[in-house]
Design a protein around this motif. Structure first.
Motif, PDB file in Angstrom:
ATOM      1  N   ASP A 113      -2.972   8.162   1.127  1.00 11.46           N
ATOM      2  CA  ASP A 113      -3.828   7.131   0.547  1.00 11.46           C
ATOM      3  C   ASP A 113      -5.285   7.359   0.936  1.00 11.46           C
TER       4      ASP A 113
ATOM      5  N   MET B 204      -6.591   0.228  -2.965  1.00  9.63           N
ATOM      6  CA  MET B 204      -5.518   0.997  -3.606  1.00  9.63           C
ATOM      7  C   MET B 204      -5.247   0.451  -5.002  1.00  9.63           C
TER       8      MET B 204
ATOM      9  N   SER C 186       0.840  -1.206   0.000  1.00 12.14           N
ATOM     10  CA  SER C 186       0.000   0.000   0.000  1.00 12.14           C
ATOM     11  C   SER C 186       0.868   1.246   0.000  1.00 12.14           C
TER      12      SER C 186
END
Lengths: 754, 177
Positions: free
Chosen positions: B117, A89, A47
């Motif tokens: 993210d 992701m 990630s």
């Protein structure tokens, strides 16, 4: 994501701009991406790497084709991990990479598996990714799942499928249209945004079927709509239906009650959408407008800048067509002049300039003077243009408006701003005779201290035209002659020409002018000297008070009636020979300029030499054009020409716009025609004018256009006689008549046919 | 398509106008240079205004931009000139509040970069190809935070606080690695 934070306090002391991506470099990250290939995937690490890759892409870094392919292939390996965070992701990464058709195949099966997964977020996002990267063939394979997804219990899944459908409608409409039934069902969904998305998709699918849209709108305006967004959509569709329905005008407009009811909705976005929709109705009446304006007036005093802005912008548009309807808001508007948000303040002022009446002009000018110093140039220009319209509306107020303009002209400002002011003054001078003297003097004072060569030159040119016509031209000479001493070569040359014009037009000034021109013979610059020499030799009389011949004036100061582009072309094509270049053979057809003006609706009057609308040069070229046509030669001097008015809608096969030329006893309609069909040649093009509603006009001559090939605009004229000296009004319907010749390309085969 | 409300871009810039996270949904800015020029314009134009208590709005180049500043972060949402300004403001507020929820109230540049993210997922859940997916901050944050849920548990059963608690656990775990 973050590198582990060691020694927090020390870092804080010397790091001002700490970033986990400091020193990040594409090559290093691509190397790191090798961890994607590990048999034992570390989801957190992967990630992190994906985040770094996305960061790079976001910052504008690009991947080469090879790099992108490699990254894409590695990323696909990550489907092996069950970690939800990582999978999300991966979805985002795939969408960013936009893989090509052959790369897509690798992930298709994984994505299709996710599309039917038990995890809702997988289903929703896999659908979005698939639909983003899919092509027609894949789409038919997954169609079944998409249709199921549209009616899925989970609203996120349903919305994902519906929004994807809206996008896919652009590329694969036939497929998406097959989902009508499911989409219809989704419109009834109780989940707020599912209904919104379904409504958007259904409308898109049905939009060419006016009856279907009508039915959709009818049922929903009576039913229940569950989200403000969906309600806004419905308002927009309703407006569309109203626009397209027949204007029976018997009683109330259809659906008006619905729109009016929305003004009382809970959500501000709906109230505003409805108010705006009402103000944009075709031929809206003051009675229909009132409830909408009341609501907008309320927004004007909101604490939220967004609401104030939205309201003032809408009222500004209404003020253009229904200024009386907006006057109730004037007090609220005046308090907005000091709004912190300068966009709001500017809109408020320009609205007031449209709705103000003659008595409020002075007060408004005072408020605006304070305001102008506060705002940026771009806002100032908007205000200046609004003031220009105000001047023309209240010509009696020219004094205070002219004062205002000349004051702001003296202050600091950029070129566009100063030009806008000068243009406004020029227009005032042209259209309000009483303003001429003071206006010209203001311009003279301005060029004493003007830093923009272009403006000085244009003003001098303008002075040359208007100055000689005034009662005492002498007073301008000093200003003009000073320019010859003090300015750069361009301005000096312009000043010399202006002096000469005065000398040519005003015989009594000739001796004085000659003295001044003689001094210019010693100027440093050759253009200045050449011009002075030319004028001294041609104006005649050697300084005596004698009339300059008309043909001399024509030669010196007449404008070139030939479009420069045509002249340039002819010169390029001229081949040196015994025959010298003859300027009379240069075609005079004026190529019509594109007329779309995005911002200002209605005609925008322009000042000095501003292309493409009516400018000094176009006015002169019209004069030349018309006087070169023998049939119009005895109509006298051209009084005024209108700006071109489109007679056809955009994108028709033959585009026509008309320019109205007004003479003392005649009106000439110049129809500029353009043929946009390559395979056609039009011949004998005329306009048949139906003047049955213009009784005081009599048609005298029609001049046809012999040939109108593709993409080469031409003109045809119709002239009418009109009574002299009294105002007359008439309505003219126009019909374009022509012979069409279809051009067929003939292929000549070398071989003979038996 | 023109009747559906469309978002042209969502921008998150720092207090010097540099990119933190941006997403464009329109062809109006085909090159990266064009995008950067737009960001520079919009940043310079709004720099001196005070857009902290209420969302502010401005218009230039035929675009409407609503924006708000939180600490050293500048949030922008852009629409076309005929767009309903209040819808744009709703998208902006949804974005800001969702980020607030996800970053547990620490809405500043450092947190944003360290959780980039989450920010990117957040933007991804608000607008898809220009079409608004969601404006409710709770729902947006829920969609993002659900990455920490176990597979198989449907979204509707998890409350937002539960999801965030699990997210917090994950974050702490990764920090201590």
């Amino acid at each position: 994501m973050a590198q582990p934070l060691v020694k927090k306090d020390d870092d804080r002391d010397d790091e001002v701009d700490y970033s986990p991506f400091m020193g990040i470099e594409k090559g290093a990250v691509l190397q790191e991406a090798r961890v994607f290939n590990d048999p034992q995937l570390d989801p957190r690490r992967c990630s992190q790497v994906i985040t770094k890759l996305l960061y790079l892409l976001n910052q504008g870094e690009t991947f080469t084709k090879v790099e992108a392919t490699e990254v894409f292939f590695s990323v696909t390996k990550l489907f092996q991990s069950k970690d939800i965070g990582l999978r999300r992701m991966v979805y985002v990464m795939i969408k960013e990479l936009s893989p090509s058709a052959d790369e897509v195949i690798i992930v298709t099966s994984s994505l299709m598996k996710d599309m039917t997964s038990k995890t809702d977020m997988y289903r929703a996002n896999a659908i979005r990714v698939l639909c983003r990267i899919t092509d027609g063939t894949l789409l038919t394979q997954i169609e079944r799942y998409l249709k199921q997804a549209i009616v899925d219990k989970n609203p996120v899944v349903a919305s994902a499928a519906l929004v994807s459908g809206i996008h896919l409608l652009q590329t694969n409409p036939e497929i998406v249209k097959r989902w009508s039934n499911e989409v219809q069902e989704a419109v009834q969904s109780r989940a707020a945004l599912v209904q919104f998305h379904a409504l958007a998709l259904l409308h898109q699918i049905r939009q060419n079927d006016r009856l279907a849209v009508n039915k959709l709108v009818s049922s929903l305006t009576k039913g229940s709509v569950r989200s403000p967004l969906a309600q806004c959509l419905l308002i927009r569709y309703t407006s569309q239906v109203i626009r397209e329905s027949a204007n029976t005008q018997a009683g109330d407009r259809p659906f008006y009650d619905f729109l009016e009811g929305c003004l009382r909705h809970k959500a501000e976005m709906v109230i505003f959408e409805a108010a705006r929709a009402i103000t944009e109705l075709n031929g809206v009446t003051n009675r229909e407008l009132t409830p909408a304006i009341t609501v907008l007036q309320h927004f004007l005093s909101s604490s939220k800048p967004v609401l104030r802005f939205a309201a003032v912008r809408t009222l500004n548009k209404v003020a253009m067509t229904h200024p009386m309807a907006v006057t109730n808001c004037n007090i609220d508007m005046e308090s907005l002049i000091s709004d912190q948000n300068r966009s709001i303040a500017t809109l408020a002022i320009t609205t007031l300039l449209k709705t103000g009446n003659e008595s409020s002009v002075d007060r408004l000018m005072k408020q605006i003077t304070n305001f102008m110093s506060d705002i940026a140039d771009e806002f100032k220009i908007v205000v200046v243009e609004a003031i220009r319209s105000l001047c023309l509306k209240f010509p009696l107020k020219y004094k205070s408006l002219m004062n205002f303009l000349s004051n702001i002209l003296r202050e600091e400002g950029g070129f566009d701003y100063k030009k806008a002011i000068v243009d406004s003054i020029v227009i005032l001078i042209r259209d309000i005779p009483e303003a001429k003297e003071s206006g010209l003097l203001h311009l003279c004072e301005f060029i004493e201290d003007c830093e923009f060569t272009y403006l000085s030159a244009q003003i001098l040119h303008f002075l040359g035209i208007e100055g000689p016509k005034t009662s005492d031209p002498r007073k301008y000479i000093r200003y003009i002659y000073n320019r010859v001493h003090l300015e750069n070569a361009t301005v000096r040359a312009a000043a010399v020409s202006t002096l000469a014009k005065f000398g040519a037009m005003v015989d009594t000034l000739k001796p004085h002018i000659f003295v001044l021109l003689r001094r210019c013979l010693f100027d440093n610059d050759d253009e200045v000297r050449d011009r002075a020499t030319l004028y001294l030799n041609t104006l005649g009389g050697d300084g005596a008070v004698v009339q300059t011949g008309e043909d001399v004036k024509e030669f010196l100061f007449g404008s070139l009636d030939i479009p420069l582009a045509n002249l340039e072309n002819s010169l390029k094509n001229y081949e040196p020979s015994e025959e010298s270049f003859d300027i009379n053979y240069v075609p005079k057809e004026v190529k019509t300029q594109p007329l779309a003006e995005k911002k200002a609706p209605g005609k925008k009057p322009t000042g000095l030499g501003a292309p493409p609308a009516t400018s000094l040069s176009t006015v002169d070229s019209y004069e030349k054009l018309l006087s070169s046509i023998p049939e119009f030669a005895n109509f006298g001097k051209l009084f005024k020409s209108s700006a071109p008015v489109e007679l056809t809608e955009a994108e028709t096969e033959y585009a026509v716009n008309v320019v109205k030329h007004i003479f003392d006893c005649h009106v000439v309609f110049q129809y500029n025609c353009t043929n946009t069909i390559p395979e056609q040649l039009l011949e004998n093009v005329t306009v048949v004018v139906d003047a049955s509603e213009a009784e005081e006009f009599a048609e005298v001559v029609s001049k046809p256009l012999r040939s109108l090939p593709y993409d080469s605009p031409g003109q045809t004229f119709v002239a009418f006689e009109k009574p002299e000296g009294i105002p007359v009004v008439g309505k003219f319907s126009n019909m374009l008549r022509f012979i069409v010749k279809r051009l067929i390309q003939v292929l000549v085969r070398p071989r003979m046919m038996e | 398509m023109e009747l559906c409300p469309l978002i042209k871009n969502i921008l998150l810039l720092d207090s010097e106008g540099k990119r933190i996270a941006v997403k464009y949904y329109s062809d109006d800015w085909p090159t990266n240079a064009a995008k950067e020029a737009f960001e520079k314009s919009v940043f310079t134009k709004t720099q001196k205004t005070n857009a902290r208590t209420e969302a502010e709005i401005t218009m230039f180049d035929d675009y409407i931009v609503v924006y708000k500043f939180v600490q050293d972060l500048h949030f922008f949402v852009t629409g076309g000139e005929n767009e309903n300004e209040i819808i744009l403001a709703a998208v902006l507020q949804g974005f800001i509040d969702a980020v607030g929820l996800l970053l547990r109230g620490n809405v500043d540049k450092k947190e944003a970069l360290e959780n980039l993210d989450i920010i990117l997922l957040c933007i991804d859940e608000i607008v898809d190809g220009g079409i608004i997916l969601e404006t409710d901050a709770n729902v947006i944050a829920g969609k993002v935070a659900s990455h920490s849920m176990d597979a198989g548990a449907p979204l509707s059963e998890q409350t937002i606080t539960q999801a965030l608690a699990t997210a917090r656990e994950h974050l702490t775990r990764s920090l201590l690695k």
